[in-house]
Design a protein around this motif. Structure first.
Motif, short mmCIF file in Angstrom:
data_model
loop_
_atom_site.label_atom_id
_atom_site.label_comp_id
_atom_site.label_asym_id
_atom_site.label_seq_id
_atom_site.Cartn_x
_atom_site.Cartn_y
_atom_site.Cartn_z
N LEU A 38 71.47 7.53 41.91
CA LEU A 38 71.59 6.49 43.42
C LEU A 38 70.26 6.26 43.30
N LEU A 39 68.96 6.79 42.64
CA LEU A 39 67.69 6.14 42.63
C LEU A 39 67.07 5.51 41.75
N GLU A 84 82.05 4.18 52.29
CA GLU A 84 81.69 4.06 53.94
C GLU A 84 80.76 3.70 53.43
N MET A 85 79.35 4.40 52.49
CA MET A 85 78.22 3.71 52.31
C MET A 85 78.28 1.58 52.71
N GLY A 255 76.29 -11.90 59.12
CA GLY A 255 76.78 -11.19 58.08
C GLY A 255 75.87 -11.44 56.84
N LEU A 256 76.41 -11.04 55.46
CA LEU A 256 75.00 -11.44 54.57
C LEU A 256 75.77 -11.94 53.56
N VAL A 257 75.37 -12.38 51.82
CA VAL A 257 76.41 -12.63 50.89
C VAL A 257 75.44 -12.30 49.72
N LEU A 258 76.12 -12.07 49.01
CA LEU A 258 74.76 -10.98 47.82
C LEU A 258 75.29 -11.64 46.60
N THR A 259 74.39 -12.66 46.25
CA THR A 259 74.05 -13.66 45.35
C THR A 259 74.06 -12.57 43.86
N ARG A 260 74.71 -13.16 43.03
CA ARG A 260 74.27 -13.05 40.91
C ARG A 260 74.56 -11.51 40.93
N ILE A 261 75.64 -11.18 41.73
CA ILE A 261 76.52 -10.01 41.49
C ILE A 261 76.30 -9.91 39.66
N ASP A 262 77.31 -11.12 39.22
CA ASP A 262 77.41 -10.70 37.79
C ASP A 262 76.25 -10.69 37.07
N GLY A 263 75.31 -10.76 37.57
CA GLY A 263 74.26 -9.98 36.30
C GLY A 263 73.84 -9.01 36.62
N ASP A 264 73.92 -8.29 38.06
CA ASP A 264 73.47 -7.30 38.43
C ASP A 264 73.97 -5.56 37.87
N GLY A 265 73.03 -5.29 36.88
CA GLY A 265 73.84 -3.63 36.05
C GLY A 265 73.08 -2.83 37.11
N ARG A 266 72.47 -3.34 38.02
CA ARG A 266 71.44 -1.50 38.72
C ARG A 266 72.51 -1.34 40.03
N GLY A 267 72.56 -2.79 40.94
CA GLY A 267 73.79 -2.14 42.07
C GLY A 267 73.09 -1.60 44.10
N GLY A 268 71.30 -1.77 43.71
CA GLY A 268 70.38 -1.05 44.51
C GLY A 268 70.31 -2.22 45.88
N ALA A 269 70.77 -3.18 45.75
CA ALA A 269 70.40 -4.36 47.21
C ALA A 269 72.11 -3.83 47.71
N ALA A 270 73.21 -4.18 47.66
CA ALA A 270 74.73 -4.40 47.13
C ALA A 270 74.74 -2.92 48.43
N LEU A 271 74.84 -1.52 47.10
CA LEU A 271 74.68 -0.22 48.21
C LEU A 271 73.87 0.28 49.26
N ALA A 302 84.07 0.52 45.62
CA ALA A 302 83.71 1.42 44.88
C ALA A 302 84.24 1.87 43.97
N GLY A 303 85.66 0.99 43.15
CA GLY A 303 86.62 2.17 42.43
C GLY A 303 86.09 0.58 41.16
N ARG A 304 84.78 0.02 41.51
CA ARG A 304 84.17 -1.02 39.94
C ARG A 304 83.56 0.18 39.67
N ILE A 305 83.67 0.83 40.69
CA ILE A 305 81.98 1.05 40.61
C ILE A 305 82.38 2.55 39.55
N LEU A 306 83.10 3.36 40.20
CA LEU A 306 83.24 4.81 39.48
C LEU A 306 84.47 4.56 38.58
N GLY A 307 85.03 2.90 38.29
CA GLY A 307 85.45 3.06 37.05
C GLY A 307 87.13 3.71 36.90
#
Ligand code: GDP
Length: 307
Positions: A38-39, A84-85, A255-271, A302-307
């Motif tokens: 996660l870090l 939950e997170m 609320g928030l909108v997060l863009t460029r998720i398509d290029g985000d290999g890490r995910g720290g902002a979303a999480l 969460a399902g996508r992250i955990l595969g």
């Protein structure tokens, strides 16, 4: 999307589920690996600490270790913790809640205003076009797009092009008007023209400066938006989280909108976003095209992250 984290967690889980019995030591070791993953994904430290503490409470104990499939139990606990997170499970009508329109609170006497805010280049104008397109195509809403970016004529023109591409209304540009004047004219035009929704695309800024913040507060006072959305670039990681915090301190966001998720290999902002700001993530921008937007769904992510 979030491949690095997904791969790491899958590795930890394979290890856990691959053996029958688990000891507390095995679970603690797995939690340490999850913490590091996660870090490395750039999740904010307090969020990681909190997450691991909660998981540990549930996962390290006789109930799990002595169960028939302890590995699977730990995987489920991590999955539920991630959901939950990210903002919690959807309500019973999960299907409906995953629709773009259900992320927006559009009740009120029309025209209702949606205020769009964000740093320059975050994808604010594109996102306005995307949501407007969806509201028009799927919900037959009459939408007016208005650019308040008096400092950047190119940004105003870009919104005009998007309005044309999506078949939505566009408030004509009047040279020399202030952003506050444009907002008032947009709401007036929205009422006269029988519009349901008016998008107020505020000035993109390079930093969060006081003058622009005062301006946007004045605009909000005039338009009384039903939604005030902050658009942030997920690729900027913890900077996006910091931006959201600072905007929210001066302008009550819905609320928030997060863009460029398509290029985000890490995910720290979303999480981290939800836990740090307390604000719901409403949409994910998943590409440059005008239909590349999704309603945010914690369970699905969460399902996508955990595969
Ligand atoms: P603004 O300055 O905040 O209004 O940003 P723009 O809407 O002009 O977007 C800046 C650039 O980011 C443009 O080239 C967009 O096509 C691109 N963009 C916006 N959202 C996304 C997204 O979700 N994914 C990708 N890959 N590109 C995006």
């Amino acid at each position: 999307m979030f491949e690095a984290l997904g791969d790491k967690l899958t590795g930890v889980f394979d290890n856990l589920t691959g053996r029958g019995a688990l000891s507390e030591k095995d679970v603690s070791a797995a939690l340490r690996e999850i913490r590091v993953a996660l870090l490395e994904a750039d999740v904010a430290l307090p969020v990681v600490k909190d997450f691991i503490a909660k998981i540990k409470d549930e996962a390290v104990g006789d109930k799990v270790i002595k169960s028939i499939k302890p590995g699977q139990q730990v995987v489920k606990i991590v999955h539920d913790g991630l959901v939950e997170m990210l903002g919690g499970s959807l309500s019973d009508d999960g299907k409906e809640a995953s629709a773009i329109s259900s992320q927006l609170q559009l009740a009120g006497r029309p025209p209702v205003a949606i205020l769009m805010a964000g740093l320059q280049g975050s994808g604010k104008t594109t996102t306005s076009g995307k949501i407007a397109k969806f509201l028009k195509d799927r919900h037959k809403k009459k939408v007016l797009l208005a650019s308040l970016d008096t400092r950047r004529p190119a940004a105003m023109e870009q919104l005009g092009i998007l309005a044309e591409q999506t078949g939505n209304g566009f408030l004509p540009i009047v040279a020399g008007e202030s952003a506050v004047d444009i907002a008032a004219r947009a709401m007036d035009q929205g009422a006269k023209g029988g519009y349901d929704v008016v998008f107020l695309d505020t000035a993109g800024r390079t930093t969060i400066d006081e003058e622009l913040m005062a301006e946007v507060a004045e605009i909000a006072a005039i338009a009384k938006p039903v939604e005030t959305l902050l658009v942030a670039d997920s690729l900027t990681g913890q900077d996006a989280v910091e931006t959201a915090k600072r905007f929210h301190a001066q302008l009550p966001l819905t609320g928030l909108v997060l863009t460029r998720i398509d290029g985000d290999g890490r995910g720290g902002a979303a999480l981290s976003m939800r836990a740090v700001t307390g604000l719901p993530i409403k949409f994910l921008g998943t590409g440059e095209k005008l239909d590349a937007i999704e309603a945010f769904d914690a369970e699905r992510l969460a399902g996508r992250i955990l595969g």
